[in-house]
Design an enzyme around this catalytic site. Structure first.
Site, PDB file in Angstrom:
ATOM      1  CD  GLU D 112      -3.156  -0.921   2.005  1.00 51.00           C
ATOM      2  OE1 GLU D 112      -4.294  -0.980   1.514  1.00 51.00           O
ATOM      3  OE2 GLU D 112      -2.929  -0.680   3.221  1.00 51.00           O
ATOM      4  CG  HIS D 131      -2.557   3.415   5.510  1.00 48.88           C
ATOM      5  ND1 HIS D 131      -3.914   3.661   5.473  1.00 48.88           N
ATOM      6  CD2 HIS D 131      -2.422   2.075   5.374  1.00 48.88           C
ATOM      7  CE1 HIS D 131      -4.559   2.519   5.296  1.00 48.88           C
ATOM      8  NE2 HIS D 131      -3.677   1.540   5.242  1.00 48.88           N
ATOM      9  CG  HIS D 133      -5.523  -0.743   9.541  1.00 48.20           C
ATOM     10  ND1 HIS D 133      -4.575  -1.713   9.587  1.00 48.20           N
ATOM     11  CD2 HIS D 133      -5.531  -0.288   8.259  1.00 48.20           C
ATOM     12  CE1 HIS D 133      -4.032  -1.856   8.380  1.00 48.20           C
ATOM     13  NE2 HIS D 133      -4.604  -0.998   7.558  1.00 48.20           N
ATOM     14  CG  HIS D 207      -8.353  -0.133   4.423  1.00 49.65           C
ATOM     15  ND1 HIS D 207      -7.859  -0.446   3.199  1.00 49.65           N
ATOM     16  CD2 HIS D 207      -7.256   0.080   5.197  1.00 49.65           C
ATOM     17  CE1 HIS D 207      -6.531  -0.465   3.229  1.00 49.65           C
ATOM     18  NE2 HIS D 207      -6.154  -0.153   4.418  1.00 49.65           N
TER      19      HIS D 207
END
Lengths: 276, 276, 276, 276
Positions: D112, D131, D133, D207
């Site tokens: 990613e 990034h 979760h 996500h």
């Protein structure tokens, strides 16, 4: 309750506190089992109070605790602008009645010192102030229909409905304050103190709260139990049905400082991580 | 269920416990794998029980655990008034059937010792009592429409609907008790014990709960799983829809002490922070 | 989905897994970066898996993980009846296809070993089984209208609607099983395995869940992410409005083991408290 | 707000940032009290940022933080594919504008990485990207009717309604992307960056999220306070009644970086577990 009524209540409570004091052998001291009161002791307690409130999840990277000076009751002690977890005695600054540092060489102070200074000005009974962003309390500051109310017997110090300070009520008449969620000048500090009036706790909308006590241990105890009360009230509301709040008799009985505050103070101290 | 019926149930359960005891090789002992029973062992377990319940978030700065004396079953052992996290064997006080310390020089005891004393008086089967302010359980004490009920297979010891003690039911006829959320005299203690009746758990409105067991490990186990059951029930209610509670058959099957309580006891002990 | 259909799905998935295996250089091994597979390695991983699942809040004083034997795939390895936090290699017992210990001198085993034994019997693809009382998952087992469903991209291994096993469906035709929330005989174990069918996770009403994987790291990963998915779904439902679940395409894409399971396994291992 | 409008807003904000910079003595540096800026310093901060975000519960076994290269602003630094808790300086890989490692011998990188690469391409003002979760934020990505909105004064960096990226909007026109919840190619990365537009935070449905900052401390601060804001908003919604969000004036006042980011950065660093 309008502010005027609240203020008159402060003085009744002060009078009432005197009666209680008379009834107790040890007179004025709020901490019969604690060390003798002095500015050195207050500063040492202030360092502990900062670290305890971080450890209990009340203070984050911001937020602050202060204590009134015993020697000069118009002054108060406050950590410089820094994370409360890292405060030591050498980081404490003495501020005057207008929240100006006594020492012109003092390190940078917190922009929101006016929360403390203006409460000390209005409330001679208050010896210590906590300003936090305590997460469990925030939701009650941003939903107008659901005031924070006492549900726990240990939270009888909460007003029947805890007031919420919103700068919008002040800034609507003063464009220079528009959008200011920080209470970082004397005008906003005074308006906040007026909303607190004679209570123990005032919420600040979308921001946090200010909590006062007759000593650092009391203010710390209240900050911890305000958070616990908020969480219990929140969960009871989520269960659905009608919540039973403390009634007037219960608040009257439990708003008085009926137990030995050294007990939670010693316990909260013992929970601090050991410094190497 | 009315109290009279509940009390008659206690005695049926006691009878039933005898049958179970007969069916087991080791007879009377509730802890076949534990050390031999004695007052010294009970006091050692009491220190552990206090620290375990703090470590599991059941006890805060207040709250207390006690154990009945083996030598003199009318008496019980209780820590002096102090934070439960800090209790040691030398802090334990022996109290008589009226909750008066045996030793006239005993240190100050907890005001709420009557919770324990009056339960021991009414319930000869009870060997240990926990009084806590367990946060997850509080919400069920302040919403009348949502009783705490068993949803977990490990919580079959809960009554089908756990009773809530509210001092208002007593104080409405006795103005001297008005507003008293603390259970700190014999009259309130006896009223609480009567509400508990033959159950394992009774909630105290806006305050906490009292939980009993046939040994300290059982009382501790129940205090921990009452909290877990409360949280699961709360979250199931928040999901919406109808909740499936244990039915009568399931409660009957699981209210009996069907597993080895040494297992959670050893585990909870192993979770305690190491003392230096 | 009816069980028959589910079982046929298992075999399709097994076929599909073969295709994936062919497409990968390393063939059969599910842990290309891990140590070579052997019963000694599986037992070492089993000790780690127990401690990891306690550390992540999935296992409490009870609950258990097992692994199939490599040498004799009809057998499996399971810790004796003890808290999972305290398991060591010497506590592991080998059980046969009927969940009977190989060694007649083996220590006492868990009453609920049949959960594992009956799943291994029905599902040749399964190498490891977790049985937990994972608190975040319980609520979905006790509200019929709100099935656990995949909302997280890491939880594509969940069925579109996770099945719930309720002993009442079995015990209504067999009075000897009435009230039995514990899955502690072969009949209940087989009924549970049939409810799991070809899925990764089955909930057990008012009790917990069983989770399977093609290796211990996969089963552990799924146990941790089932809990995370449950919490996110619960909070999304509490927000109100319609929840977006993974659709069929997304589940198909993410049910396959598309990433390197050594990554969470190494991370979860590194989070374990250091043993002195 | 349509993307085009958002992008034009980025440039206004960039212009505005210049004005602020001019008004400050220290010019370009975003961390007046921090160490001098260099790629070595950025890599050292990146290691800290990874560990801090794990410690604050923002990152799990997956997720990643990156920083733009100072020497070559088209490039960025990112840990190889590994758990963020375990990252050290030697694990950092330099990637070019197309997210290709500079060193052909570089270890395996995260699938990613395109989240980062495509945001750096579109947003010259961004120096760091997180990034995660983050569990508290996920629920707002899966309920369309309840956007994440700023309720906290420390979260004025949030857009009035935080956008949610859903691959279904892209994959509906490109069958090769069907079911892909992972943002693991340039096309999905570019679509995500376009949804972020000029904002600080974009959610990724089912996500996680991507959060940007003008330095690593700012990106880390925002990741931590996005989580706190989400939790407070969630709890306020659960209380029922109407929630008071920050209004336009308040967002304008608090979206600017009005405080010293070294304060939370030092605090979050001090909370890291000591390495032996």
């Amino acid at each position: 309750m309008p502010s005027a009524q609240k203020l008159s209540l402060v003085f009744s409570l002060l009078a009432c506190a005197c009666v209680v004091a008379v009834a107790q052998p040890s007179g004025r001291s709020e901490r019969p089992q604690g060390p003798p009161d002095s500015d050195e002791q207050r500063i040492a307690d202030l360092v502990l109070a900062s670290r305890i409130l971080v450890n209990e999840g009340v203070l984050d990277s911001f937020g602050h605790v202060t204590v009134r000076s015993l020697k000069n009751p118009a002054h108060y002690f406050m950590p410089r602008a820094m994370p409360p977890a890292l405060v030591t005695a050498s980081e404490i600054v003495e501020l005057d009645r207008d929240s100006v540092p006594i020492d012109p060489q003092a390190p940078r102070t917190n922009g929101e010192r006016f929360i403390h200074g203006e409460i000390y000005r209005l409330r001679p009974d208050v010896q210590a102030v906590v300003h936090s962003h305590s997460p469990a309390v925030i939701p009650f500051s941003i939903t107008r229909e659901r005031p924070l109310r006492p549900v726990l017997h240990m939270a009888g110090f909460l007003a029947e409905r805890v007031s919420v300070f919103d700068h919008r009520n002040v800034s609507k008449d003063d464009p220079s304050l528009r959008g200011k969620l920080m209470v970082n000048n004397a005008k906003l500090g005074a308006a906040l103190a007026k909303t607190l009036a004679g209570d123990s706790v005032v919420l600040i909308r979308g921001h946090g709260n200010a909590i006062v006590g007759s000593s650092l241990p009391w203010a710390v105890f209240r900050a911890v139990y305000t958070q616990l009360n908020a969480r219990s009230q929140m969960e009871a509301i989520a269960l659905g049905g009608e919540v039973t709040y403390l009634n007037e008799d219960e608040i009257k009985m439990h708003s008085v400082e009926v137990f030995d505050v050294e007990r939670p103070w010693q316990n909260l101290k013992s929970r601090l991580p050991k410094t190497p």
